[in-house]
Design a protein around this motif. Sequence first.
Motif, PDB file in Angstrom:
ATOM      1  N   TYR A   1       0.760  -1.163  -0.017  1.00  0.00           N
ATOM      2  CA  TYR A   1      -0.025  -0.182   0.007  1.00  0.00           C
ATOM      3  C   TYR A   1       0.954   1.321   0.034  1.00  0.00           C
ATOM      4  O   TYR A   1       1.872   1.368   0.767  1.00  0.00           O
TER       5      TYR A   1
ATOM      6  N   PRO B   1      -1.416 -14.812   0.044  1.00  0.00           N
ATOM      7  CA  PRO B   1      -1.955 -14.458   1.462  1.00  0.00           C
ATOM      8  C   PRO B   1      -0.584 -13.912   2.071  1.00  0.00           C
ATOM      9  O   PRO B   1       0.559 -14.585   2.169  1.00  0.00           O
TER      10      PRO B   1
ATOM     11  N   TYR C   1      -3.866  -8.453   7.379  1.00  0.00           N
ATOM     12  CA  TYR C   1      -5.362  -7.892   7.628  1.00  0.00           C
ATOM     13  C   TYR C   1      -5.684  -8.654   9.162  1.00  0.00           C
ATOM     14  O   TYR C   1      -6.816  -8.915   9.358  1.00  0.00           O
TER      15      TYR C   1
ATOM     16  N   LYS D   1     -10.175  -5.576  -6.048  1.00  0.00           N
ATOM     17  CA  LYS D   1     -11.291  -4.619  -5.582  1.00  0.00           C
ATOM     18  C   LYS D   1     -12.209  -5.443  -4.626  1.00  0.00           C
ATOM     19  O   LYS D   1     -12.459  -5.007  -3.486  1.00  0.00           O
TER      20      LYS D   1
ATOM     21  N   TRP E   1     -11.671  -8.150  -3.059  1.00  0.00           N
ATOM     22  CA  TRP E   1     -10.972  -8.735  -1.691  1.00  0.00           C
ATOM     23  C   TRP E   1     -10.700  -7.401  -0.819  1.00  0.00           C
ATOM     24  O   TRP E   1     -11.020  -7.488   0.431  1.00  0.00           O
TER      25      TRP E   1
ATOM     26  N   ASN F   1     -11.910 -14.938 -10.114  1.00  0.00           N
ATOM     27  CA  ASN F   1     -13.103 -14.912  -9.424  1.00  0.00           C
ATOM     28  C   ASN F   1     -13.497 -13.338  -9.787  1.00  0.00           C
ATOM     29  O   ASN F   1     -13.666 -12.438  -8.770  1.00  0.00           O
TER      30      ASN F   1
ATOM     31  N   SER G   1     -15.765 -10.158 -10.680  1.00  0.00           N
ATOM     32  CA  SER G   1     -17.037  -9.928 -10.179  1.00  0.00           C
ATOM     33  C   SER G   1     -17.904  -9.380 -11.571  1.00  0.00           C
ATOM     34  O   SER G   1     -17.230  -8.527 -12.341  1.00  0.00           O
TER      35      SER G   1
HETATM   36  P1  ADP Z   1     -11.402  -7.870  -8.739  1.00  0.00           P
HETATM   37  O1  ADP Z   1     -12.353  -7.810  -7.844  1.00  0.00           O
HETATM   38  O2  ADP Z   1     -10.596  -6.411  -8.680  1.00  0.00           O
HETATM   39  O3  ADP Z   1     -11.551  -8.414 -10.051  1.00  0.00           O
HETATM   40  P2  ADP Z   1     -10.441  -9.551  -6.713  1.00  0.00           P
HETATM   41  O4  ADP Z   1     -10.436  -8.908  -5.640  1.00  0.00           O
HETATM   42  O5  ADP Z   1     -11.165 -10.574  -6.868  1.00  0.00           O
HETATM   43  O6  ADP Z   1     -10.132  -8.870  -7.980  1.00  0.00           O
HETATM   44  O7  ADP Z   1      -8.776 -10.296  -6.491  1.00  0.00           O
HETATM   45  C1  ADP Z   1      -8.148 -11.144  -7.600  1.00  0.00           C
HETATM   46  C2  ADP Z   1      -7.477 -12.287  -6.694  1.00  0.00           C
HETATM   47  O8  ADP Z   1      -6.455 -11.723  -6.294  1.00  0.00           O
HETATM   48  C3  ADP Z   1      -8.141 -12.831  -5.477  1.00  0.00           C
HETATM   49  O9  ADP Z   1      -9.016 -13.766  -5.845  1.00  0.00           O
HETATM   50  C4  ADP Z   1      -7.087 -13.169  -4.585  1.00  0.00           C
HETATM   51  O10 ADP Z   1      -6.482 -14.282  -4.761  1.00  0.00           O
HETATM   52  C5  ADP Z   1      -5.798 -12.040  -4.870  1.00  0.00           C
HETATM   53  N1  ADP Z   1      -5.947 -10.832  -4.157  1.00  0.00           N
HETATM   54  C6  ADP Z   1      -6.285  -9.826  -4.062  1.00  0.00           C
HETATM   55  N2  ADP Z   1      -6.060  -9.074  -3.105  1.00  0.00           N
HETATM   56  C7  ADP Z   1      -5.320  -9.488  -2.512  1.00  0.00           C
HETATM   57  C8  ADP Z   1      -4.549  -9.185  -1.062  1.00  0.00           C
HETATM   58  N3  ADP Z   1      -4.531  -8.202  -0.754  1.00  0.00           N
HETATM   59  N4  ADP Z   1      -4.009 -10.259  -0.657  1.00  0.00           N
HETATM   60  C9  ADP Z   1      -3.820 -11.324  -1.248  1.00  0.00           C
HETATM   61  N5  ADP Z   1      -4.536 -11.955  -2.053  1.00  0.00           N
HETATM   62  C10 ADP Z   1      -5.145 -10.739  -2.930  1.00  0.00           C
END
Ligand code: ADP
Length: 968
Positions: free
Chosen positions: A67, A82, A87, A140, A142, A194, A196
Amino acid sequence: MPKQVNGPKRGPPIQNELNDSVKEEVKAFLSDEDKLHLLDDLTKVNPVTTTTVLKCLQARYTVDVFYTYAGCSLVAVNPFQPICCLYSLELMKEYHTALRPQELKPHIFAVAEQTYRNVESQIEPINQSIIVSGESGAGKTWTSRCLMKFYATVAASSTSPKGNETVERIEKRVLDSNPVMEAFGNACTLRNNNSSRFGKYIQLQLNRSQHLTSASIQTFLLEKTRVAYQAPRERNFHIFYQITKGATKDERMEWNLPEGASFFWLPNSERTLEEDCFEVTREAMFHLGIDRSTQNNIFKILAGLLHLGNIQFSDSVDESQPCEPEDNAKGFVKTTANLLKVSVEELLETLRIRTITAGKQQQVFKKPCSRSECETRRDCLAKVIYAKLFDWLVSVINGSIYADSLVWTNFIGLLDVYGFESFPENNLEQLCINYANEKLQQHFVAHYLKAQQEEYAAEGLEWSFINYQDNQSCLDLIEGSPVSIFSLLNEECRLNRSSNVSQFQTRIENSLSNNRCISRDKFSKKPNFVVSHYAGKVCYQVEGMVEKNRDPVPLELLQLLKNSQDCLLQKFFPMTEKSQNDTKTQNRAAVVTVVSKFKGSLERLMQILHSTTPHYIRCIKPNADCKAMTFKKEEVLSQLEACGIVETISISAAGFPIRVSFQSFIERYKVLRKSRTLNTVPDENGFSPAKKKRGLTQTANNDEGLHFVIHDLLQKMTVGQSAVSLKQTEAKSTSSSMYCGKTKIFMTNSMLEQLEARRAAVLSEKAFCIQCCWRRFKQRKLSKQRWSATIIQAAVRSWLAKKHFQRMRRAATVIKHVWRKWKARMDALAAKELDYTEEKLHSSVPGATIFLDQSPSPLEKTWPLSAIIQFWPLGLVLSTAPVTVVGFRRDSSLLACLKILHRNNGYKVESNLFGCGITSIRALPQGSVKFHCKKSPLPHANISPHNQACMITGFNQILLDRKKLLTT
Ligand code: ADP
Ligand code: MG
């Protein structure tokens, strides 16, 4: 005043800039490279260019820092793995309890905590919104999930157990809504496993005590076409895979989903993702109040849709005859009808025969559909059912987390919306998604960039930012009036004519030719138009666009669903009186197109966003392959450009990020003005400090006074530094880190730091002065106390000495008296003795040594030997006492001698050679005799005030004195 041009000019195209300047920039930064990862804010990189920003992000990414601030927004780079404790509950608490969370490391919790505190402060606009944007797979969803967890943790009531119960219930349901909505609304795409496929705005509603009382979810533009069409290597919505993989044996039987069965609408099912977890979805649905039988009903409908997808039609030989389903599809028709609880015949007729109402009499005609029309109707049936199901789920979730608006007072909104999309082939969905992103970008522009510029203008500052990219013309192109892409699309739908793709393309070109954001890809054979979005150019295919916009749902299909015996489908498609007349009015009904619906919902969302304090989290996907710890510069760079971060950084760095009202400025920095050192600096106008001080008190209430005071302050502050202009006309220097507007002071971060450093120095000086005064006061008080104690001690000691001396004197008088009597008697006895015997006692040297005869004397006979020994020296002393000394000294020497007599070792008795009787008494050298007062409660009691006066000569001295006297 010459116009100020700040910030770097827009450079050459991104790629060129990357290649050309990379070496230079790296060189320039080489010395700081080790520290680059320590920079918390991208606006602090120097110089602010895309390359340096990239380098900084990369440096942080490699040391697991994900960040970074970029002015008012937070940049979040997806770690794709992870990260331990990133978090954790402890970290949430740390940010929640921190005095200034912004001073902690950049984190989404810092943003979340800020919003929470903003609500607490009740400063307008109280409601907050966090806009989480970024491309698909950037993180996003996440991020939104983590934010929800944060709020659920901090907004829990610790005092009221009942309140806590509500919070926990809401928290559980809000969090449970995630797996359900993701199962039904997310899918595996090329970019994100995944992804949205809908936009989501969640409102977390808080009561007066800042506790989470309820929530609401608003969704946008579900990509329902995915039910019936999945691009190569992409998948359908997760839920279809979950039911086919996770159903029990009995459920498989009931839903007609035998193991290994293949479905057209279930591509890539051999790949198992972690999202394919049926049990989690079921549990979450249960917690949201969807009981097992309703769940069963839902899954049955979904299974029905899978079977529907397997219904394939063969071309009809005769146009007047409807197409027949392929042989192997007949079973699927039956199963679909069974699962959806509709009649097989009705289903087949609806899919294959179109009903047309025409003429004044509203005559109904039936027309067999072509094969492709049949397939379109089949897809349409699936889409309409799925969309209704999704909306129903959202309404169920909302029902379970809803509370009356009287219960909550404020809210924090989280917007998780699909990012900018550009595929090889783009259609209406992409146009809508990119339109939404344009709107959000405009909101950002309005909030940050425009607001800055306008504020400067309002304050009378002639400050020109770099020409930031205002996307208003692009928005005008898409949604403007009277003519825009949307209006042309809607017009096509309203006219209800069979649209000719090329004609429509020409119409777009002609009508919108004066907008610089539209063009055409001349090399493409398919009719298209290219829109220059803020994030880049996107080529849209015209074919099918109008049809998609109309999104027609044949009334026969609706009627079929209304006639279904399935209770859930009856809920989705209720039979109303109006609907019975629908067939008649179908042609006259106003067409509500996809774009107008989308525009409407987006406008409502924008209204909400405009009424709240926005916060931006820009999610960045460091590589397209979703690999952990891989940072691809080019990919990141295009995203930084797309979300306006580069621009934000340049503007933040170039402008005045700090603005302070006059009143607050004076309040905080008036100490500088009063400072002795500062006041001695003469003003350029020759004002004396005294004059200025008068000015402060007399005119502080009016504007002129404020200006005067501020001018005075700034003048002092900038002595030897960059010039500050009070009025624009006074500005003589172009290097400025501080400006005085009409109501505010504008300054850069560095200027603020300087001011704060000066203030700290002045405050420290004042504190030092106070300390000195206090210490002086304390010191004086202490020395007074000491002096008083000494006087008291002296008085007491002199009184004690006096008393003691008086006692001694009395004692000496008594001894003297007795001695004289004894002496007289002895003299008398001696005289008698002389008379009695002719023998004479001879003493050669009086004092030093006395020889006694062996024969006992008459004295011995009268006095016991011990008494003689004891009192002999007394006699000796008295006889040899200095005769010239009288009064106090004589008494003192006598007293000293008496004291010596009390000590056993005060003298030594030597026997004569024959070892019989005392032969000599010799005084041993003694130290001076001192008076010591017994223990006194006073601290200085043991210190003699008159040392010299109290000294009494020792025994030897007495002897010496005597000797001296004798010789004289
Ligand atoms: P978006 O909603 O922007 O399309 P996601 O939030 O679904 O993307 O994130 C895609 C993937 O990235 C998640 O499934 C996860 O595996 C990984 N990811 C996203 N942010 C993090 C994070 N802060 N820490 C670990 N893995 C993350
Ligand atoms: Mg997502």
